[in-house]
Design an enzyme around this catalytic site. Structure first.
Site, PDB file in Angstrom:
ATOM      1  CG  ASP A  46      -1.893   1.569   1.204  1.00 40.07           C
ATOM      2  OD1 ASP A  46      -2.990   0.852   0.449  1.00 40.07           O
ATOM      3  OD2 ASP A  46      -0.792   2.256   1.305  1.00 40.07           O
ATOM      4  CE  LYS A  76      -3.820   4.693   0.617  1.00 37.84           C
ATOM      5  NZ  LYS A  76      -2.951   4.233   0.520  1.00 37.84           N
ATOM      6  CG  HIS A 107      -4.863   9.769   1.236  1.00 35.71           C
ATOM      7  ND1 HIS A 107      -3.468  10.028   0.527  1.00 35.71           N
ATOM      8  CD2 HIS A 107      -4.761   9.316   1.859  1.00 35.71           C
ATOM      9  CE1 HIS A 107      -2.640   9.370   1.464  1.00 35.71           C
ATOM     10  NE2 HIS A 107      -3.605   9.755   2.382  1.00 35.71           N
TER      11      HIS A 107
END
Length: 304
Positions: A46, A76, A107
């Site tokens: 991530d 993101k 985000h």
């Protein structure tokens, strides 16, 4: 257990239950952390443009013997790019050194001035965050732009982060919304179990990913008596208990670490007994705490 657990997203792809978080991980450390995680067996990384470390994350993925197609990679969209979605994605892809990401997330549901006094954190004269007026741009318009990415081959799924039920309702009811978010990534741990939000997302077919699943230094969740008791009874660490609790609820979890031994230990999740799950669920009845709550100047977390 972690290597065998994953969840099917509404986009038709599967997200590994356990991933490596990279927030607040310096470049040199995050490079080693990602390499270590992939060596241990992680298949889920991530990242985010705002973290400022996409380049070393991408380099570690490239330098790893694990094939890119075997890695679930998330990044993101940052708030100053809400009206420049395609441009933002291309910047992230360049940083990561890949031609696609598996999951692209908004985000925060807050557009910031794209031409302010700072490219990432523009502020007004009074020091508050320089937000775009809702009449000029909002997260519904951002999502409409994100939906267009699905036809480019540059993303496999799109989703959101830090969305409350209130904001999800606005998004899902908008006439321009044709795609239900695949994921809602939110802070989630026994101090903040997000029961209502979790139930709502499940009903809508939205998978939840838990960030800060171990709490943080400002929320000493691992020292909680219940967590310690479950850990001792199972011969596990407090972190392994918290990670397993999150996965067993049906969430994917992305604990952040740059310490190789912890990265390896975090990958050793286990099946938590029902009684222990109930005891961990009950922690929030006496202690609740949100770790991440930026001063946006607008209400984000409506469900509290």
């Amino acid at each position: 257990m972690a290597t065998g657990r994953s969840y099917k997203l509404n986009a038709g792809i599967s997200i590994p239950a356990l991933g490596l978080g990279t927030w607040q991980s310096p470049d040199a450390e995050v490079y080693t952390a990602v390499l270590t995680a992939l060596e241990v067996g992680y298949k889920h990384i991530d990242s985010a443009f705002c973290y400022g470390n996409e380049q070393p994350v991408g380099k570690a993925i490239a330098d790893s013997p694990v094939a890119r197609e075997d890695i679930f990679l998330t990044t993101k969209l940052w708030s100053t790019y809400h009206s420049r979605v395609a441009e933002a994605l291309d910047l992230s892809l360049k940083n990561l050194g890949t031609d696609y990401v598996d999951l692209y997330l908004m985000h925060w549901p807050v557009p910031m001035n794209p031409a302010g006094n700072h490219p990432m954190f523009p502020t007004r004269a009074d020091g508050s965050r320089d937000l775009v007026a809702e009449a000029d741009w909002d997260f519904v318009k951002t999502w409409a732009e994100m939906q267009k990415l699905l036809g480019t081959g540059k993303v496999k799924a799109i989703g959101v982060c830090n969305f409350s039920i209130h904001n999800l309702e606005i998004l899902l009811k908008a006439p321009t919304t044709t795609v239900v978010p695949a994921v809602n990534q939110c802070e989630m741990h026994p101090y903040l179990p997000q029961f209502k939000l979790f139930e709502y997302c499940a009903a809508k077919g939205i998978h939840m990913t838990a960030y800060s699943p171990l709490g943080s230094t400002s929320a000493p969740l691992q020292d909680e008596a219940v967590v310690q008791k479950v850990a001792e009874a199972n011969g596990k660490s407090a972190a392994q208990v918290l990670i397993s609790w999150g996965i067993q609820r049906g969430a994917s979890v992305i604990p952040k670490s740059v310490t190789p031994s912890r990265i390896e230990a975090n990958f050793q999740d286990f099946v938590v007994a029902d009684a222990d799950m109930a005891a961990l669920d009950a922690i929030s009845k006496t202690t609740t705490k949100r770790v991440v709550s930026p001063a946006w100047g607008v209400k984000i977390f409506h469900d509290e």
